[in-house]
Design a protein around this motif. Structure first.
Motif, mmCIF file in Angstrom:
data_model
loop_
_atom_site.group_PDB
_atom_site.id
_atom_site.type_symbol
_atom_site.label_atom_id
_atom_site.label_comp_id
_atom_site.label_asym_id
_atom_site.label_seq_id
_atom_site.Cartn_x
_atom_site.Cartn_y
_atom_site.Cartn_z
ATOM 1 N N GLN A 424 -3.737 -3.704 -8.447
ATOM 2 C CA GLN A 424 -4.387 -2.541 -9.041
ATOM 3 C C GLN A 424 -5.707 -2.222 -8.329
ATOM 4 O OE1 GLN A 424 -3.105 -5.139 -10.927
ATOM 5 N NE2 GLN A 424 -1.264 -3.962 -11.426
ATOM 6 N N ILE A 425 -6.427 -3.258 -7.922
ATOM 7 C CA ILE A 425 -7.695 -3.048 -7.214
ATOM 8 C C ILE A 425 -7.442 -2.385 -5.860
ATOM 9 C CG2 ILE A 425 -9.630 -4.228 -6.093
ATOM 10 C CD1 ILE A 425 -9.427 -6.347 -8.340
ATOM 11 N N ILE A 426 -6.445 -2.889 -5.132
ATOM 12 C CA ILE A 426 -6.121 -2.303 -3.827
ATOM 13 C C ILE A 426 -5.614 -0.876 -4.007
ATOM 14 C CG2 ILE A 426 -4.689 -2.506 -1.767
ATOM 15 C CD1 ILE A 426 -6.888 -4.592 -1.984
ATOM 16 N N ARG A 433 -2.687 4.968 -4.399
ATOM 17 C CA ARG A 433 -1.363 4.655 -3.875
ATOM 18 C C ARG A 433 -0.824 3.407 -4.554
ATOM 19 N NH1 ARG A 433 -0.347 6.378 1.208
ATOM 20 N NH2 ARG A 433 1.807 6.002 0.603
ATOM 21 N N THR A 434 0.461 3.393 -4.872
ATOM 22 C CA THR A 434 1.062 2.218 -5.496
ATOM 23 C C THR A 434 1.193 1.095 -4.471
ATOM 24 O OG1 THR A 434 2.289 3.491 -7.130
ATOM 25 C CG2 THR A 434 3.134 1.304 -6.598
ATOM 26 N N VAL A 435 0.681 -0.081 -4.823
ATOM 27 C CA VAL A 435 0.732 -1.256 -3.946
ATOM 28 C C VAL A 435 1.394 -2.384 -4.723
ATOM 29 C CG1 VAL A 435 -0.599 -2.900 -2.583
ATOM 30 C CG2 VAL A 435 -1.395 -0.530 -2.777
ATOM 31 N N THR A 436 2.407 -3.008 -4.132
ATOM 32 C CA THR A 436 3.143 -4.071 -4.810
ATOM 33 C C THR A 436 2.735 -5.436 -4.275
ATOM 34 O OG1 THR A 436 4.980 -4.084 -3.223
ATOM 35 C CG2 THR A 436 5.110 -2.504 -5.044
ATOM 36 N N TRP A 437 3.079 -6.474 -5.047
ATOM 37 C CA TRP A 437 2.786 -7.836 -4.607
ATOM 38 C C TRP A 437 3.461 -8.139 -3.270
ATOM 39 C CZ3 TRP A 437 -0.934 -10.811 -6.249
ATOM 40 C CH2 TRP A 437 -1.416 -10.685 -7.557
ATOM 41 N N SER A 438 4.706 -7.712 -3.111
ATOM 42 C CA SER A 438 5.408 -8.007 -1.858
ATOM 43 C C SER A 438 4.726 -7.345 -0.669
ATOM 44 C CB SER A 438 6.876 -7.554 -1.944
ATOM 45 O OG SER A 438 6.971 -6.172 -2.209
ATOM 46 N N GLN A 439 4.216 -6.136 -0.845
ATOM 47 C CA GLN A 439 3.513 -5.464 0.244
ATOM 48 C C GLN A 439 2.255 -6.238 0.638
ATOM 49 O OE1 GLN A 439 2.852 -1.527 -1.251
ATOM 50 N NE2 GLN A 439 5.040 -1.043 -1.344
ATOM 51 N N LEU A 440 1.585 -6.826 -0.353
ATOM 52 C CA LEU A 440 0.339 -7.537 -0.085
ATOM 53 C C LEU A 440 0.562 -8.865 0.634
ATOM 54 C CD1 LEU A 440 -1.489 -6.792 -3.442
ATOM 55 C CD2 LEU A 440 -2.078 -5.898 -1.181
#
Length: 476
Positions: A424-426, A433-440
């Motif tokens: 959520q911070i990113i 923009r939606t950022v998922t754990w897998s992307q991170l």
């Protein structure tokens, strides 16, 4: 112990921090030799595993070349296919404008009129025009659509059908918000208006006429070089992140530097033309509410340039055209990290084309990752010390009240709370923009690891202190 860990990290980090490159401006016209020397030096200073680049002027390619290696250890060449991520949007807008020129799509009629099957939960979606899709002013945002649901789509038609629960953040045409949904809708509109699959349309109406023989929107047709992520200075080969629609209009194009040279020439109005002059100008013209045009935007520090960047987790790319001079530039990298070096390299090429000395590049990624490595090592050391000294802490705090103990333990919970809210911070930092754990776990892996280590160190210290405190109090 902490001092030893820090010294070891600094020594290790020195091995990955390359000296920045600065090159004197050319005395005369920009030549292939000057470009080649600059790109060789850029590869060394940035530490990228591989890159390819092309520079065009007018209707000719000044230089196209490849540098470094791919994941198989082979050399990267000007013909090495790579994913170019959001550079694809300029191809999608061109596909739409081809059909606008032919009278098969209208920019200022609504999408719902021209795309059967497009419905949304928000009634305002029926007012969105095709122009607003391409200008990213439709009101659709990552926060108002179900991105997770969209990632399960098997085709553009399926993708559009999954937008039935979508809402708009603003009235159409009133505010810019970058969202991939706009360009996937546009790609589906191309399919409906042309009666062809989006990839087939691009192959026949864009890639084919320009002679782009190493370009496609599906890995089934052109297999891209496998990409890398940097993890504390070490490049690790990674498979593509699953869950992204093949053949998408927002980021599906696979191409090479050599092919992009032909594209840049056309975008500068030279060579074979796909669009009427008016339609080409439209794709380069910002909307009334933002500088973003249609897959292009003026560069922040140099508005004479039209540019677009791309990042797809194991690939980065950047393209620019200078309509005043007729120059075009593109740099592709088979890697992604916390710092995008392709932008810096293109800016250096632009400077060379103007007879200027390029700014120093390289080192930013390495330094940032070194700092994160030191943070991870430092918090790991503090966590070990906290665990080892937990009994001593418990004995010292045994007589204190619970609220004072809680206050002393609260700082240890901060890293855990930050890690829990990390996506959520990113997302907030990147404009929603939606950022998922897998992307991170891909391009942001060093930051993710550092935060995880800090969270585990704080949590383990807090837990052991509480266990020891209960034991001391029970014994007392």
């Amino acid at each position: 112990m902490l001092r030893l860990l820090s010294i070891l990290a600094i020594v290790a980090g020195l091995g990955v921090v390359a000296l920045p490159v600065s090159q004197a401006a050319p005395a005369g016209p920009l030549t292939p030799a000057v470009i080649d020397d600059y790109l060789e030096a850029a590869l060394d200073s940035t530490g990228l595993p591989g890159l390819s680049a092309v520079v065009t002027q007018g209707d000719r390619v000044v230089h196209a070349g490849g540098y470094g290696h791919d994941s198989g250890g082979g050399p990267v060449t000007a013909d090495t296919p790579m994913r170019i991520a959001s550079l694809s949007k300029s191809f999608t807008s061109t596909a739409v404008m081809i059909l606008v020129d032919e009278g098969r799509i209208s920019l200022d009629r609504t999408v719902s009129e021209q795309l059967p099957g497009f419905t949304a939960a928000d009634a305002r979606a029926a007012e969105v025009t095709v122009r607003q899709l391409l200008n990213q002013t439709s009101g659709l945002t990552d926060s108002t659509v179900d991105i997770g649901r969209l990632q399960g789509a098997t085709s553009l038609a399926d993708y559009v059908s999954r937008l039935d629960t979508a809402a708009l953040a603003t009235d159409p045409g009133t505010r810019f918000k970058y969202c991939n949904v706009n360009y996937n809708l546009a790609a589906r509109l191309v399919e409906v208006a042309s009666g062809q699959n989006f990839g087939t349309f691009l192959a026949q109406r864009v890639f084919g006429p320009l002679g782009m023989t190493d370009s496609a929107v599906s890995a089934e047709n052109i297999a891209p070089a496998e990409g890398y992520n940097s993890i504390f200075g070490a490049w690790v080969s990674r498979p593509e992140l699953p869950g992204f629609l093949e053949g998408s209009g927002s980021g599906g194009v696979i191409t090479s530097a050599a092919d992009l040279g032909k594209w840049l020439i056309a975008q500068n109005g030279r060579g074979p033309q796909l669009l009427s002059p008016a339609a080409l100008a439209t794709t380069h013209t910002p909307s009334p509410v933002d500088e973003y045009a249609m897959g292009w935007a003026p560069e922040d520090s140099d508005p004479t340039l039209l540019v677009h960047s791309g990042n797809l987790f194991t690939y980065t790319a950047f393209q620019a055209i200078d309509p005043a001079t007729g120059y075009g530039f593109a740099v592709l990298a088979n890697s992604a990290a916390l710092h995008d070096d392709t932008y810096d390299i293109v800016k250096g090429l632009v400077a060379l084309s103007r007879g200027q000395t390029p700014a120093e590049i390289g080192g930013q990624r390495q330094i940032f990752e070194l700092v994160l490595a030191l943070i991870a090592l430092g918090t790991l050391g503090l966590g070990v010390l906290g665990v080892l000294r937990s009994r001593r802490w418990a004995q010292r705090c045994a007589a204190r009240s619970w609220w004072r103990i809680t206050l002393r333990l609260l700082p240890l919970a901060i890293p855990l709370l930050l890690f829990a809210a990390y996506p959520q911070i990113i997302s907030a930092i990147t404009g929603g923009r939606t950022v998922t754990w897998s992307q991170l776990t891909y391009f942001a892996a060093p930051l993710s690891i550092a935060l995880l280590v800090a969270a585990l160190a704080g949590a383990s210290t807090a837990v052991l202190r509480m266990v020891r405190l209960r034991s001391v109090r029970s014994a007392g």
